[in-house]
Design a protein around this motif. Structure first.
Motif, short mmCIF file in Angstrom:
data_model
loop_
_atom_site.label_atom_id
_atom_site.label_comp_id
_atom_site.label_asym_id
_atom_site.label_seq_id
_atom_site.Cartn_x
_atom_site.Cartn_y
_atom_site.Cartn_z
N UNK A 69 0.65 -1.17 -0.01
CA UNK A 69 -0.15 0.00 -0.15
C UNK A 69 0.87 1.18 0.08
N UNK A 70 1.85 1.18 0.74
CA UNK A 70 2.56 2.36 1.04
C UNK A 70 3.56 2.61 -0.33
N UNK A 72 2.66 1.82 -3.31
CA UNK A 72 1.63 2.24 -4.36
C UNK A 72 1.35 4.00 -4.40
N UNK A 73 1.36 4.23 -3.07
CA UNK A 73 1.16 5.55 -2.91
C UNK A 73 2.12 6.41 -2.67
N UNK A 74 3.40 6.14 -2.79
CA UNK A 74 4.69 6.91 -2.73
C UNK A 74 4.86 7.35 -4.24
N UNK A 75 4.05 6.94 -5.25
CA UNK A 75 4.05 7.64 -6.49
C UNK A 75 2.98 8.46 -6.94
N UNK A 76 2.22 8.82 -5.99
CA UNK A 76 1.28 9.93 -6.16
C UNK A 76 2.23 11.30 -6.09
N UNK A 77 1.50 11.88 -7.29
CA UNK A 77 2.50 13.28 -7.41
C UNK A 77 2.46 14.05 -6.22
N UNK A 78 1.13 14.03 -5.50
CA UNK A 78 1.07 14.97 -4.12
C UNK A 78 2.09 14.35 -3.17
N UNK A 79 2.32 13.04 -3.06
CA UNK A 79 3.29 12.40 -2.14
C UNK A 79 4.70 12.69 -2.59
#
Length: 99
Positions: A69-70, A72-79
């Motif tokens: 999960x972490x 996957x979300x590490x690739x979010x432009x906001x992250x």
């Protein structure tokens, strides 16, 4: 797949004078999130009311485990630009689903 309740919070890149859809790279973040919905990673999600001003959203997320999960979300432009961060990840067992 396991289900997790994920809360997100404002990061250091969040511009407090702007609304959520006016934050830097909103369009890229929205496209990324829509892709996760299309892949079945985000089941439900959206902004959530809170007494804590840093809270942004609550998501129901399917992933093999917290590490996946972490990542996957590490690739979010906001992250990547520290506009948003994952605040908490909690396992969530669904007993009821009226959708």
């Amino acid at each position: 797949m396991a289900v997790f309740a994920v809360t997100t919070a404002k990061g250091p890149g969040w511009e407090s004078v702007r609304g959520i859809r006016e934050q830097p790279e909103w369009d890229q973040h929205a496209k990324f999130s829509d892709g996760l919905v299309d892949r079945g990673v985000i089941v439900l999600g959206g902004p959530i009311g809170s007494t804590n001003d840093e809270d942004v959203a609550l998501l129901a997320v399917e992933a093999a485990d917290k590490d996946e999960l972490r990542s996957i979300f590490a690739e979010d432009p906001w992250a990547l630009n520290e506009v948003l961060r994952i605040k908490e990840v909690r396992p969530w067992t669904w007993w009821l689903d009226g959708r």
